[in-house]
Write a protein that holds these residues in place. Structure first.
Motif, PDB file in Angstrom:
ATOM      1  N   GLU A   1       9.909  -6.586  -8.102  1.00 16.15           N
ATOM      2  CA  GLU A   1       8.854  -6.396  -8.364  1.00 16.15           C
ATOM      3  C   GLU A   1       8.362  -5.120  -7.678  1.00 16.15           C
ATOM      4  O   GLU A   1       7.213  -4.537  -8.206  1.00 16.15           O
ATOM      5  CB  GLU A   1       8.088  -7.324  -7.457  1.00 16.15           C
ATOM      6  CG  GLU A   1       7.955  -9.010  -8.507  1.00 16.15           C
ATOM      7  CD  GLU A   1       7.173 -10.259  -8.251  1.00 16.15           C
ATOM      8  OE1 GLU A   1       6.972 -10.882  -8.996  1.00 16.15           O
ATOM      9  OE2 GLU A   1       7.265 -10.472  -7.099  1.00 16.15           O
ATOM     10  N   TYR A   2       8.641  -4.770  -6.612  1.00 15.76           N
ATOM     11  CA  TYR A   2       8.214  -3.770  -5.445  1.00 15.76           C
ATOM     12  C   TYR A   2       8.151  -2.331  -6.484  1.00 15.76           C
ATOM     13  O   TYR A   2       7.959  -1.314  -6.031  1.00 15.76           O
ATOM     14  CB  TYR A   2       8.610  -3.501  -4.190  1.00 15.76           C
ATOM     15  CG  TYR A   2       8.385  -2.634  -3.216  1.00 15.76           C
ATOM     16  CD1 TYR A   2       7.014  -3.346  -2.035  1.00 15.76           C
ATOM     17  CD2 TYR A   2       8.363  -1.260  -2.997  1.00 15.76           C
ATOM     18  CE1 TYR A   2       6.359  -2.306  -1.564  1.00 15.76           C
ATOM     19  CE2 TYR A   2       8.610  -0.650  -2.470  1.00 15.76           C
ATOM     20  CZ  TYR A   2       7.383  -0.650  -1.335  1.00 15.76           C
ATOM     21  OH  TYR A   2       7.141   0.250  -0.866  1.00 15.76           O
ATOM     22  N   ARG A   3       9.813  -2.592  -6.883  1.00 14.11           N
ATOM     23  CA  ARG A   3      10.227  -1.445  -7.254  1.00 14.11           C
ATOM     24  C   ARG A   3       9.718  -1.186  -8.153  1.00 14.11           C
ATOM     25  O   ARG A   3       9.380   0.195  -8.835  1.00 14.11           O
ATOM     26  CB  ARG A   3      12.037  -1.789  -8.061  1.00 14.11           C
ATOM     27  CG  ARG A   3      12.618  -0.190  -8.563  1.00 14.11           C
ATOM     28  CD  ARG A   3      13.829  -0.553  -8.774  1.00 14.11           C
ATOM     29  NE  ARG A   3      14.684   0.026  -7.628  1.00 14.11           N
ATOM     30  CZ  ARG A   3      16.280   0.185  -7.063  1.00 14.11           C
ATOM     31  NH1 ARG A   3      16.223  -1.345  -8.166  1.00 14.11           N
ATOM     32  NH2 ARG A   3      16.441   0.502  -6.141  1.00 14.11           N
TER      33      ARG A   3
ATOM     34  N   GLY B   1       6.126   0.357  -7.529  1.00 10.29           N
ATOM     35  CA  GLY B   1       5.988   1.214  -7.626  1.00 10.29           C
ATOM     36  C   GLY B   1       6.225   2.360  -7.882  1.00 10.29           C
ATOM     37  O   GLY B   1       5.672   3.951  -8.419  1.00 10.29           O
TER      38      GLY B   1
ATOM     39  N   HIS C   1      10.158 -10.207   0.536  1.00 15.64           N
ATOM     40  CA  HIS C   1       8.365 -10.620   0.173  1.00 15.64           C
ATOM     41  C   HIS C   1       7.554 -10.968   1.381  1.00 15.64           C
ATOM     42  O   HIS C   1       6.492 -10.974   1.261  1.00 15.64           O
ATOM     43  CB  HIS C   1       8.369 -12.128  -0.715  1.00 15.64           C
ATOM     44  CG  HIS C   1       7.893 -12.426  -0.985  1.00 15.64           C
ATOM     45  ND1 HIS C   1       6.615 -13.628  -1.037  1.00 15.64           N
ATOM     46  CD2 HIS C   1       7.385 -12.512  -2.816  1.00 15.64           C
ATOM     47  CE1 HIS C   1       6.184 -13.641  -1.974  1.00 15.64           C
ATOM     48  NE2 HIS C   1       6.409 -13.033  -2.990  1.00 15.64           N
TER      49      HIS C   1
ATOM     50  N   LEU D   1      -2.011  -2.540  -4.117  1.00 18.11           N
ATOM     51  CA  LEU D   1      -0.809  -2.693  -3.304  1.00 18.11           C
ATOM     52  C   LEU D   1      -0.344  -1.685  -2.119  1.00 18.11           C
ATOM     53  O   LEU D   1       0.075  -0.829  -2.257  1.00 18.11           O
ATOM     54  CB  LEU D   1       0.242  -2.182  -4.512  1.00 18.11           C
ATOM     55  CG  LEU D   1       0.839  -2.603  -5.978  1.00 18.11           C
ATOM     56  CD1 LEU D   1       1.472  -1.508  -6.915  1.00 18.11           C
ATOM     57  CD2 LEU D   1       1.230  -3.311  -5.783  1.00 18.11           C
TER      58      LEU D   1
ATOM     59  N   HIS E   1       1.102  -1.607   0.541  1.00 18.08           N
ATOM     60  CA  HIS E   1       2.232  -1.250   1.135  1.00 18.08           C
ATOM     61  C   HIS E   1       2.745   0.181   0.469  1.00 18.08           C
ATOM     62  O   HIS E   1       3.301   1.182   1.339  1.00 18.08           O
ATOM     63  CB  HIS E   1       3.223  -2.053   1.564  1.00 18.08           C
ATOM     64  CG  HIS E   1       3.149  -3.098   2.161  1.00 18.08           C
ATOM     65  ND1 HIS E   1       2.862  -3.290   3.442  1.00 18.08           N
ATOM     66  CD2 HIS E   1       2.010  -4.832   2.363  1.00 18.08           C
ATOM     67  CE1 HIS E   1       2.754  -4.318   3.784  1.00 18.08           C
ATOM     68  NE2 HIS E   1       2.112  -5.694   3.377  1.00 18.08           N
ATOM     69  N   LEU E   2       2.711  -0.106  -0.937  1.00 14.22           N
ATOM     70  CA  LEU E   2       2.993   0.999  -1.505  1.00 14.22           C
ATOM     71  C   LEU E   2       2.208   2.037  -1.371  1.00 14.22           C
ATOM     72  O   LEU E   2       2.599   3.903  -1.267  1.00 14.22           O
ATOM     73  CB  LEU E   2       3.287   0.917  -3.235  1.00 14.22           C
ATOM     74  CG  LEU E   2       3.988  -0.064  -3.343  1.00 14.22           C
ATOM     75  CD1 LEU E   2       3.757  -0.588  -4.990  1.00 14.22           C
ATOM     76  CD2 LEU E   2       5.576   0.541  -3.482  1.00 14.22           C
TER      77      LEU E   2
ATOM     78  N   SER F   1      11.654  -0.709   1.563  1.00 12.25           N
ATOM     79  CA  SER F   1      11.172  -0.476   0.609  1.00 12.25           C
ATOM     80  C   SER F   1      10.988   0.742   0.289  1.00 12.25           C
ATOM     81  O   SER F   1      10.985   1.555  -1.448  1.00 12.25           O
ATOM     82  CB  SER F   1       9.851  -0.728   1.078  1.00 12.25           C
ATOM     83  OG  SER F   1       9.284   0.393   2.396  1.00 12.25           O
TER      84      SER F   1
ATOM     85  N   MET G   1       5.114  -9.004  -2.411  1.00 11.64           N
ATOM     86  CA  MET G   1       6.373  -9.347  -3.722  1.00 11.64           C
ATOM     87  C   MET G   1       7.982  -8.963  -3.362  1.00 11.64           C
ATOM     88  O   MET G   1       8.946  -9.061  -2.518  1.00 11.64           O
ATOM     89  CB  MET G   1       5.983  -8.494  -4.328  1.00 11.64           C
ATOM     90  CG  MET G   1       5.738  -6.548  -3.761  1.00 11.64           C
ATOM     91  SD  MET G   1       5.622  -5.395  -5.028  1.00 11.64           S
ATOM     92  CE  MET G   1       3.819  -5.385  -4.417  1.00 11.64           C
TER      93      MET G   1
ATOM     94  N   PHE H   1       5.758  -8.229   2.349  1.00 15.72           N
ATOM     95  CA  PHE H   1       5.410  -6.914   0.847  1.00 15.72           C
ATOM     96  C   PHE H   1       4.758  -8.020   0.502  1.00 15.72           C
ATOM     97  O   PHE H   1       3.691  -7.433  -0.682  1.00 15.72           O
ATOM     98  CB  PHE H   1       6.418  -6.235   1.038  1.00 15.72           C
ATOM     99  CG  PHE H   1       7.122  -5.090   1.507  1.00 15.72           C
ATOM    100  CD1 PHE H   1       6.168  -4.251   2.197  1.00 15.72           C
ATOM    101  CD2 PHE H   1       8.190  -5.379   2.378  1.00 15.72           C
ATOM    102  CE1 PHE H   1       6.543  -3.382   2.855  1.00 15.72           C
ATOM    103  CE2 PHE H   1       8.911  -3.926   3.392  1.00 15.72           C
ATOM    104  CZ  PHE H   1       8.044  -3.456   3.386  1.00 15.72           C
TER     105      PHE H   1
END
Length: 288
Positions: free
Chosen positions: A274-276, A279, A265, A3, A5-6, A235, A270, A268
């Motif tokens: 999905e990102y939340r 993360g 999407h 991940l 970007h996270l 984000s 996703m 990132f």
């Protein structure tokens, strides 16, 4: 699942929560970490990065500084900067300080270096002291009475580190300053970002000249910069708030949640939800 970007808050616009004077975050990335995607940006906070294992470059105010293991990077509030990191395992501690608090500290005797961006490399003993103070600071809430004295001690320690020499980047720094009014307007009100012609007028430049200079100085078109800025703010809000995806999308000026989802999407890899989830799972179980 990697991940990246996270794991990369270094490139994001920053919003400290109301009443929060500082934010400290530890980031550790594994061997699968790829090269970072450049995104020159400004933000209100003062930013101190204590690197562990790292290779790459730190760019600030028209200068490029080579990053090496154990180095320090500092950027005052509202200075254009970016980090390009080489692939592979790397780690750092990111400390972000409220603009007003940081400016007050920078006026203290001995902290004059904080008026400018810099990169430095402390020796082993000083590095150990800096790491210990950061460890103590990371254990406190930002409103703890001990937080400010520890922050002050940490900054006094970092300014003692020998400076790393940088290379002046080609380009006209005055031209970059002339673009700042448009970027500051975007930063203050991302939901109502000016169009390219309005941005040019804010900078007292002809639209064609503004577009050409912005692309040359920042590396992307104004519209692309606006979109990227909004997506990175989104984000952060996905992880730091419980607002719905729709509220976040409309609050940042996207025309519809579905359009926001497509752009998110694409950026990132996703969906926003999905990102939340990813993360928050990462926050609950940080990598060792």
């Amino acid at each position: 699942m990697p991940l990246p970007h996270l794991d990369r808050p270094l490139c994001e616009p920053v919003e400290l929560r109301p009443g929060t004077g500082l934010r400290l975050e530890r980031v550790r990335q594994g061997a699968d970490a790829g090269i970072t995607t450049p995104f020159p940006h400004y933000h209100d906070v003062h930013e101190l990065v204590l690197f562990g294992n790292v290779r790459g470059d730190f760019l600030a105010d028209g200068w490029r500084y080579p990053l090496e293991p154990g180095c320090i990077a500092f950027v005052p509030s509202m200075r254009q900067h970016d980090f390009t990191l080489e692939p592979g395992p790397r780690d750092w501690v990111l400390l972000q300080v409220d603009a007003i608090a940081g400016e007050t500290l920078a006026r203290e005797p001995g902290l004059e270096r904080l008026a400018q961006a810099f990169c430095a490399l402390p020796g082993p003993r000083l590095r150990q002291r800096i790491g210990q103070i950061a460890e103590w600071l990371g254990e406190l809430r930002s409103d703890d009475p001990l937080a400010l004295p520890l922050l002050t001690a940490l900054l006094h320690a970092t300014v003692r580190a020998p400076l790393i020499e940088g290379d002046k980047l080609p380009g006209d720094s005055d031209s970059l300053e002339r673009l700042r009014p448009a970027i500051e307007r975007l930063r203050r009100d991302p939901a109502n970002a000016p169009a390219a012609e309005q941005a040019a007028a804010l900078c007292a430049l002809a639209p064609a000249y503004f577009s050409r200079r912005f692309k040359q100085q920042i590396g992307m078109a104004w519209s692309e910069y606006v979109r990227t800025h909004r997506l990175h703010l989104a984000s952060q809000r996905l992880l730091d708030s419980d607002r719905t995806v729709s509220d976040i999308a409309y609050g940042l000026g996207f025309s519809t949640p579905s359009h926001f989802g497509e752009l998110f999407h694409r950026r990132f890899g996703m969906t926003p939800m999905e990102y939340r989830r990813a993360g928050r799972a990462r926050q609950a179980d940080p990598p060792g």
